[in-house]
Design an enzyme around this catalytic site. Structure first.
Site, PDB file in Angstrom:
ATOM      1  N   SER A   7      70.594  73.493  66.202  1.00 39.05           N
ATOM      2  CA  SER A   7      71.478  74.449  66.885  1.00 39.05           C
ATOM      3  C   SER A   7      72.641  74.754  65.953  1.00 39.05           C
ATOM      4  O   SER A   7      72.945  73.960  65.047  1.00 39.05           O
ATOM      5  CB  SER A   7      72.008  73.823  68.179  1.00 39.05           C
ATOM      6  OG  SER A   7      73.106  74.559  68.686  1.00 39.05           O
TER       7      SER A   7
ATOM      8  N   TYR B  33      75.920  67.559  73.888  1.00 36.59           N
ATOM      9  CA  TYR B  33      74.853  68.399  73.319  1.00 36.59           C
ATOM     10  C   TYR B  33      75.028  68.516  71.808  1.00 36.59           C
ATOM     11  O   TYR B  33      74.089  68.305  71.036  1.00 36.59           O
ATOM     12  CB  TYR B  33      74.913  69.773  73.983  1.00 36.59           C
ATOM     13  CG  TYR B  33      73.939  70.796  73.461  1.00 36.59           C
ATOM     14  CD1 TYR B  33      74.309  71.694  72.468  1.00 36.59           C
ATOM     15  CD2 TYR B  33      72.646  70.874  73.976  1.00 36.59           C
ATOM     16  CE1 TYR B  33      73.418  72.647  71.988  1.00 36.59           C
ATOM     17  CE2 TYR B  33      71.749  71.829  73.507  1.00 36.59           C
ATOM     18  CZ  TYR B  33      72.147  72.718  72.520  1.00 36.59           C
ATOM     19  OH  TYR B  33      71.260  73.661  72.049  1.00 36.59           O
TER      20      TYR B  33
HETATM   21  C1  GCO Z   1      76.957  76.582  75.014  1.00 44.35           C
HETATM   22  C2  GCO Z   1      75.564  77.083  74.722  1.00 44.35           C
HETATM   23  C3  GCO Z   1      75.135  76.635  73.319  1.00 44.35           C
HETATM   24  C4  GCO Z   1      73.868  77.393  72.981  1.00 44.35           C
HETATM   25  C5  GCO Z   1      73.222  77.076  71.684  1.00 44.35           C
HETATM   26  C6  GCO Z   1      74.027  77.502  70.519  1.00 44.35           C
HETATM   27  O1  GCO Z   1      77.177  76.032  76.090  1.00 44.35           O
HETATM   28  O2  GCO Z   1      77.812  76.765  74.124  1.00 44.35           O
HETATM   29  O3  GCO Z   1      74.649  76.598  75.685  1.00 44.35           O
HETATM   30  O4  GCO Z   1      74.976  75.245  73.303  1.00 44.35           O
HETATM   31  O5  GCO Z   1      72.930  77.144  73.972  1.00 44.35           O
HETATM   32  O6  GCO Z   1      72.909  75.722  71.605  1.00 44.35           O
HETATM   33  O7  GCO Z   1      73.274  77.235  69.372  1.00 44.35           O
END
Ligand code: GCO
Length: 262
Positions: free
Chosen positions: A145, A158
C-alpha cells in the site's frame, strides 16, 4: 510479445471475491491464466464470483480459507495442487483495514490488522513457496500500500501491517530469488473500493483532500492494477526481485500542493 503471456499459468489470489483482489484476478483470467479465487467465509459470495468469471470465459476455481489459519492454508494448497495443478502465481491480497487512532484502537483490533495483512501472507507464502522452491520456479506478489511508506491519522494498525509486508516482500525475495522465485509487491494508492467508500462520500472533506493530494487528480479504478499484476506475474519480470511497484497516481512522488493551485 509473449514475455507477458500468462497462458497455462495457475494463479491463486487470496481475498479475491471483491475489491482490488477481484479486479486483479479477473485481469489475470482475461489474460488466459487459470484463476483460483479465495474468500474467508461466504460460500455464496465465492460461488457467485466463480459463476461471473466463468460467464466471461475465464477458467475459474475457488476455495474458502482463512489465511491466518496455517492448517486451513496447508489443506487449501494441497487440494489445489492435487486437483487443479501447480500454483505458478501467488497474489497475497487478502487484507482488512480496521481504522482507529492509536490511543483508542484496542490491542485485539491492532493485532487483527497485523494477523490478516502480514501474518496471513507469511503463512500462505511459506506453504506455497515451499512448492515453488521444489519446482525452482514461481511468482509471488504481495499487495502492499502507499501506507507501506506513509502514515495517516487513524490507520496506524493498517500502515504498520503494510510496512511489514513491504519488508516481508524484500526478505522473501532475498531468500528465494536463488530458486528462480520472483517476489515483488504492488502498492496501491487511493482506489475506489468498498474499503474506501466512506472516504469518497461527496460531503467527506477527505475526498477533496485525496483528489488534491494525488497528481493524477482522481481516485484509482481497481482495473488499473491489472497491468502491474500481469507484468509481475509474467516472464517480463524474471529479473525483478523485491521491488514494490506503486500504482498511486503519483501521490508518493510529491509533497502535494496548496488547494488554490491547479
Ligand atoms: C485510508 C484508506 C487507505 C487506502 C489504501 C491506500 O483509510 O486511508 O483506506 O488505507 O485503503 O490502503 O493505499
Amino acid at each position: 510479445m509473449d514475455i507477458f503471456s500468462l497462458h497455462g499459468k495457475i494463479a491463486l489470489i487470496t481475498g479475491s471475491t471483491a475489491g482490488l483482489g477481484k479486479a486483479i484476478a479477473k485481469g489475470l483470467g482475461l489474460a488466459h491464466s487459470t484463476v483460483i479465487l479465495n474468500g474467508r467465509s461466504s460460500i455464496e459470495k465465492l460461488n457467485q464470483v466463480i459463476e461471473e468469471f466463468r460467464s466471461d470465459g475465464i477458467s475459474t476455481f475457488g476455495t474458502l480459507c482463512d489465511v491466518t489459519n496455517e492448517k486451513q492454508v496447508e489443506e487449501m494448497v494441497e487440494s489445489i495442487e492435487k486437483d487443479i495443478g501447480p500454483i505458478d502465481i501467488l497474489i497475497n491480497n487478502a487484507g482488512i483495514n480496521i481504522r482507529g487512532e492509536l490511543q483508542s484502537i484496542s490491542v485485539e483490533k491492532f493485532k487483527e490488522n497485523i494477523d490478516t495483512n502480514l501474518l496471513g501472507p507469511f503463512i500462505v507464502s511459506k506453504i506455497v513457496g515451499k512448492k515453488m522452491i521444489s519446482r525452482r520456479k514461481g511468482k509471488i506478489i504481495n499487495i502492499c500500500s502507499m501506507m507501506s511508506e506513509l502514515g495517516r491519522n487513524s490507520v496506524g494498525a493498517y500502515a504498520s501491517s503494510k510496512g511489514g509486508i513491504k519488508m516481508l516482500t524484500k526478505n522473501m525475495a532475498t531468500e528465494w530469488a536463488k530458486y528462480n522465485i520472483q517476489v515483488n509487491g504492488i502498492g496501491p494508492g487511493y482506489f475506489a473500493t468498498d474499503l474506501t467508500a466512506s472516504l469518497r462520500e461527496k460531503d467527506n472533506p477527505f475526498n477533496d483532500f485525496i483528489i488534491n493530494r494525488t497528481p493524477a487528480g482522481r481516485w484509482g479504478n481497481p482495473e488499473e492494477l491489472v497491468g502491474s499484476a500481469i507484468f509481475l506475474s509474467s516472464n517480463a519480470s524474471d529479473f525483478v526481485n523485491g521491488h514494490i511497484l506503486y500504482v498511486d497516481g503519483g501521490i508518493l512522488a510529491t509533497i502535494g500542493k496548496p488547494s488554490n493551485e491547479d
